[in-house]
Design a protein around this motif. Structure first.
Motif, PDB file in Angstrom:
ATOM      1  N   GLN A 138       4.885   1.261   8.094  1.00  0.00           N
ATOM      2  CA  GLN A 138       3.833   0.961   7.114  1.00  0.00           C
ATOM      3  C   GLN A 138       3.356   2.234   6.418  1.00  0.00           C
ATOM      4  OE1 GLN A 138       1.035  -1.292   9.548  1.00  0.00           O
ATOM      5  NE2 GLN A 138       1.635  -3.129   8.415  1.00  0.00           N
TER       6      GLN A 138
ATOM      7  N   SER B 256       5.034   4.962   5.986  1.00  0.00           N
ATOM      8  CA  SER B 256       6.086   5.484   5.102  1.00  0.00           C
ATOM      9  C   SER B 256       6.185   4.696   3.798  1.00  0.00           C
ATOM     10  CB  SER B 256       7.431   5.500   5.824  1.00  0.00           C
ATOM     11  OG  SER B 256       7.919   4.194   6.008  1.00  0.00           O
ATOM     12  N   HIS B 257       5.621   3.498   3.775  1.00  0.00           N
ATOM     13  CA  HIS B 257       5.602   2.691   2.554  1.00  0.00           C
ATOM     14  C   HIS B 257       4.253   2.779   1.836  1.00  0.00           C
ATOM     15  CE1 HIS B 257       9.516   0.779   2.822  1.00  0.00           C
ATOM     16  NE2 HIS B 257       9.327   0.686   4.126  1.00  0.00           N
TER      17      HIS B 257
END
Length: 139
Positions: free
Chosen positions: A36, A38-39
């Protein structure tokens, strides 16, 4: 000691399974939270969204891991047996998680690459940890 008392007795093997299970769940939650982040999602700002992402996979793990024998003493003691049953358990759990995540019960759905990434990184994290644990704990 009565048979009933013996059945209720919590021994070191049971404690070991619980400890390993807690680490398994922590690693799965950490993997999903890392994804999450990293997004660009913030699990602290959106805890319900983070929980909705984690929960399907934890449900899958709670169902599949014991059925695959992930917490059996032999799997905890042998790096290679542990790796095999953990891989089977994770692939089953991930598929349960994908089905739940794509259902109307959970918000978010699944992009086409998500099953590949989640299955692959889940295998790396869980199987790697279990091989390390069984090697370190082995006789």
């Amino acid at each position: 000691m009565l048979e009933t008392e013996r059945a209720l007795e919590v021994g070191p093997r049971c404690r070991e399974s619980v400890l390993v299970g807690v680490v398994d769940v922590g690693l799965l939650a950490g993997l999903i939270l890392f994804g999450q982040l990293s997004h660009g999602l913030n699990p602290i700002a959106e805890p319900i969204g983070a929980l909705e992402t984690i929960l399907p996979f934890l449900i899958g793990w709670i169902i599949a891991a014991p059925l695959a024998g992930v917490y059996a003493q032999a799997a905890l003691a042998s790096p290679w047996l542990g790796a095999r049953v953990t891989a089977v358990g994770w692939l089953a759990a991930a598929n349960v998680g994908f089905v739940l995540r794509s259902s109307p019960a959970f918000e978010g759905g699944i992009a086409w690459a998500f099953p590949l990434v989640m299955s692959g990184f889940g295998l790396i994290v869980l199987v790697g940890w279990r091989i390390g644990y069984a090697t370190a704990a082995g006789d």
